[in-house]
Structures are given as C-alpha cells and as structure tokens.
Design a protein around this motif. Structure first.
Motif, PDB file in Angstrom:
ATOM      1  N   GLY A  47     -98.662  -7.332 -43.803  1.00 35.29           N
ATOM      2  CA  GLY A  47     -98.979  -8.934 -44.335  1.00 35.29           C
ATOM      3  C   GLY A  47     -99.189  -8.862 -45.795  1.00 35.29           C
ATOM      4  N   LEU A  48     -98.834  -8.084 -46.475  1.00 38.59           N
ATOM      5  CA  LEU A  48     -99.198  -8.143 -47.926  1.00 38.59           C
ATOM      6  C   LEU A  48     -98.058  -9.020 -48.871  1.00 38.59           C
ATOM      7  N   VAL A  49     -96.795  -9.057 -48.009  1.00 41.02           N
ATOM      8  CA  VAL A  49     -95.842  -9.960 -48.617  1.00 41.02           C
ATOM      9  C   VAL A  49     -95.009 -10.517 -47.479  1.00 41.02           C
ATOM     10  N   ARG A  50     -94.280 -11.684 -47.959  1.00 36.53           N
ATOM     11  CA  ARG A  50     -93.435 -12.166 -47.010  1.00 36.53           C
ATOM     12  C   ARG A  50     -91.882 -12.438 -47.749  1.00 36.53           C
ATOM     13  N   VAL A  51     -91.075 -12.412 -46.597  1.00 34.91           N
ATOM     14  CA  VAL A  51     -89.558 -12.197 -47.228  1.00 34.91           C
ATOM     15  C   VAL A  51     -88.916 -13.445 -46.713  1.00 34.91           C
ATOM     16  N   THR A  52     -87.919 -14.086 -47.266  1.00 32.90           N
ATOM     17  CA  THR A  52     -87.143 -15.323 -47.204  1.00 32.90           C
ATOM     18  C   THR A  52     -85.773 -14.661 -47.661  1.00 32.90           C
ATOM     19  N   GLU A  72     -97.734   2.002 -56.429  1.00 34.45           N
ATOM     20  CA  GLU A  72     -96.292   1.101 -56.039  1.00 34.45           C
ATOM     21  C   GLU A  72     -96.361  -0.303 -55.320  1.00 34.45           C
ATOM     22  N   GLN A  73     -97.343  -0.061 -54.292  1.00 30.20           N
ATOM     23  CA  GLN A  73     -97.670  -1.476 -53.634  1.00 30.20           C
ATOM     24  C   GLN A  73     -98.341  -2.532 -54.518  1.00 30.20           C
ATOM     25  N   ARG A  74     -99.223  -1.790 -55.272  1.00 30.56           N
ATOM     26  CA  ARG A  74     -99.980  -2.795 -56.014  1.00 30.56           C
ATOM     27  C   ARG A  74     -98.992  -3.641 -57.183  1.00 30.56           C
ATOM     28  N   ASN A  75     -98.068  -2.595 -57.669  1.00 33.34           N
ATOM     29  CA  ASN A  75     -97.046  -3.370 -58.576  1.00 33.34           C
ATOM     30  C   ASN A  75     -96.250  -4.307 -57.953  1.00 33.34           C
ATOM     31  N   ILE A  76     -95.803  -4.006 -56.468  1.00 36.21           N
ATOM     32  CA  ILE A  76     -95.129  -5.008 -56.043  1.00 36.21           C
ATOM     33  C   ILE A  76     -95.819  -6.492 -55.754  1.00 36.21           C
ATOM     34  N   VAL A  77     -96.980  -6.421 -55.138  1.00 40.77           N
ATOM     35  CA  VAL A  77     -97.897  -7.426 -55.128  1.00 40.77           C
ATOM     36  C   VAL A  77     -97.961  -8.410 -56.498  1.00 40.77           C
ATOM     37  N   LEU A  78     -98.322  -7.332 -57.526  1.00 37.01           N
ATOM     38  CA  LEU A  78     -98.398  -8.087 -58.624  1.00 37.01           C
ATOM     39  C   LEU A  78     -97.159  -8.699 -59.355  1.00 37.01           C
ATOM     40  N   LEU A  79     -95.976  -8.200 -59.175  1.00 30.76           N
ATOM     41  CA  LEU A  79     -94.767  -8.688 -59.647  1.00 30.76           C
ATOM     42  C   LEU A  79     -94.224  -9.864 -58.574  1.00 30.76           C
ATOM     43  N   CYS A  80     -94.519  -9.709 -57.372  1.00 23.98           N
ATOM     44  CA  CYS A  80     -94.209 -10.895 -56.529  1.00 23.98           C
ATOM     45  C   CYS A  80     -94.928 -12.067 -56.510  1.00 23.98           C
ATOM     46  N   GLN A  81     -96.036 -12.281 -57.460  1.00 22.44           N
ATOM     47  CA  GLN A  81     -96.789 -13.468 -57.418  1.00 22.44           C
ATOM     48  C   GLN A  81     -95.834 -14.679 -57.595  1.00 22.44           C
ATOM     49  N   HIS A 100    -103.133 -12.614 -48.299  1.00 21.93           N
ATOM     50  CA  HIS A 100    -103.639 -11.380 -48.046  1.00 21.93           C
ATOM     51  C   HIS A 100    -103.369  -9.939 -49.003  1.00 21.93           C
ATOM     52  N   GLY A 101    -102.068 -10.158 -49.337  1.00 22.25           N
ATOM     53  CA  GLY A 101    -101.512  -9.328 -50.576  1.00 22.25           C
ATOM     54  C   GLY A 101    -102.533  -9.066 -51.825  1.00 22.25           C
ATOM     55  N   ARG A 102    -102.633 -10.560 -52.183  1.00 18.30           N
ATOM     56  CA  ARG A 102    -103.490 -10.838 -53.290  1.00 18.30           C
ATOM     57  C   ARG A 102    -104.901 -10.404 -53.074  1.00 18.30           C
ATOM     58  N   ALA A 103    -105.491 -10.351 -51.932  1.00 18.64           N
ATOM     59  CA  ALA A 103    -106.959  -9.923 -51.539  1.00 18.64           C
ATOM     60  C   ALA A 103    -106.920  -8.759 -51.711  1.00 18.64           C
ATOM     61  N   MET A 104    -105.826  -7.687 -51.336  1.00 18.99           N
ATOM     62  CA  MET A 104    -105.998  -6.358 -51.139  1.00 18.99           C
ATOM     63  C   MET A 104    -105.423  -5.596 -52.302  1.00 18.99           C
ATOM     64  N   VAL A 105    -105.096  -6.238 -53.374  1.00 23.92           N
ATOM     65  CA  VAL A 105    -104.533  -5.824 -54.456  1.00 23.92           C
ATOM     66  C   VAL A 105    -105.106  -4.338 -54.944  1.00 23.92           C
ATOM     67  N   ARG A 106    -106.497  -4.427 -55.102  1.00 25.15           N
ATOM     68  CA  ARG A 106    -107.116  -3.157 -55.456  1.00 25.15           C
ATOM     69  C   ARG A 106    -107.012  -2.136 -54.697  1.00 25.15           C
ATOM     70  N   THR A 107    -106.914  -2.230 -53.520  1.00 20.53           N
ATOM     71  CA  THR A 107    -107.011  -1.063 -52.604  1.00 20.53           C
ATOM     72  C   THR A 107    -105.727  -0.521 -52.247  1.00 20.53           C
ATOM     73  N   LEU A 108    -104.620  -1.134 -52.874  1.00 14.94           N
ATOM     74  CA  LEU A 108    -103.301  -0.547 -52.622  1.00 14.94           C
ATOM     75  C   LEU A 108    -102.804   0.568 -53.605  1.00 14.94           C
ATOM     76  N   ASP A 109    -101.737   1.318 -52.799  1.00 21.45           N
ATOM     77  CA  ASP A 109    -101.211   2.509 -53.587  1.00 21.45           C
ATOM     78  C   ASP A 109    -100.576   1.770 -54.879  1.00 21.45           C
TER      79      ASP A 109
END
Length: 121
Positions: free
Chosen positions: A92-97, A53-62, A42-51
């Motif tokens: 639902g953009l990232v998950r944490v373990t 900072e959130q976009r950077n986190i989504v890209l970094l956390c690939q 979901h995070g990958r699908a939404m990457v273009r719509t994010l702020d």
C-alpha cells in the motif's frame, strides 16, 4: 566482510539482495515500462521506516513516474524496479495506473471535432 570489497561488489550484489533473488514481485503484477506509479498517503507516512531503495521510490513518486523513469532516475535495473514497485503495491505504499491503450483512447476524428470547437470559442 571487507568494506572495500563490498563497495566494489555493491552494484552487482545489491539488486540480488534487495529483491531476495526474485525476478518478479511476490504477487503477479504485470508492470509495463510505461505503468505510472504514484506514492500513496500510507507511503508518505511510512517513508522513514523503509529500506533505502523503497524510500527513494516513495520520494521520487510524489509526482507520477513510469517504471522506466524509476529505473533510470534511481539507477536500478528495470527488473529490480518492477519487483520493488510490485512489493510496494502490495504494502500500500504506491499505486499504479496504466496509460490508456490505443483501443481505449478517443477516436482521432472526435478529438479533431473537440479541437475545432475549442478554437471557435
């Protein structure tokens, strides 16, 4: 607002603005510095719509990153990284373990036996 003033004040004002002045995520996520973050589909699908900072986190956390690594890599205060990641979990953009705690790790003697067994192969 004068753009030069904003650029100069950006590092001070931006974290406050990004988190809405919050020091904790909306939901009470206890995110340790070593908590591991991974982008969801979901995070990958939404990457273009994010702020940004959130976009950077989504890209970094690939690939898996800790909260500490996110903070360092994106030059964000740790508190801001925690708030953003907490909000992103809720969206639902990232998950944490979390890495295994010492009490959850296998016994050292057992690991030595496994290593001995592998060396004899």
């Amino acid at each position: 607002m004068d753009e030069e003033w904003y650029d100069d004040a950006g590092p001070v004002v931006r974290p406050y603005a990004v988190t809405g002045g919050r020091t904790r995520p909306a939901a009470n996520h206890a995110l340790e510095l070593v908590a591991l973050v991974l982008t969801t589909e979901h995070g990958r699908a939404m990457v273009r719509t994010l702020d940004p900072e959130q976009r950077n986190i989504v890209l970094l956390c690939q690939s898996i990153q800790s909260i500490a690594e996110i903070s360092a890599q994106l030059n964000l205060p740790v508190g801001v990284a925690r708030v953003l990641v907490g909000d992103m979990i809720d969206a639902g953009l990232v998950r944490v373990t979390r890495p295994a705690r010492p009490s959850e790790r296998p016994d050292v003697a057992l690991m030595e036996k496994v290593l001995d067994g592998l060396q004899t192969l």
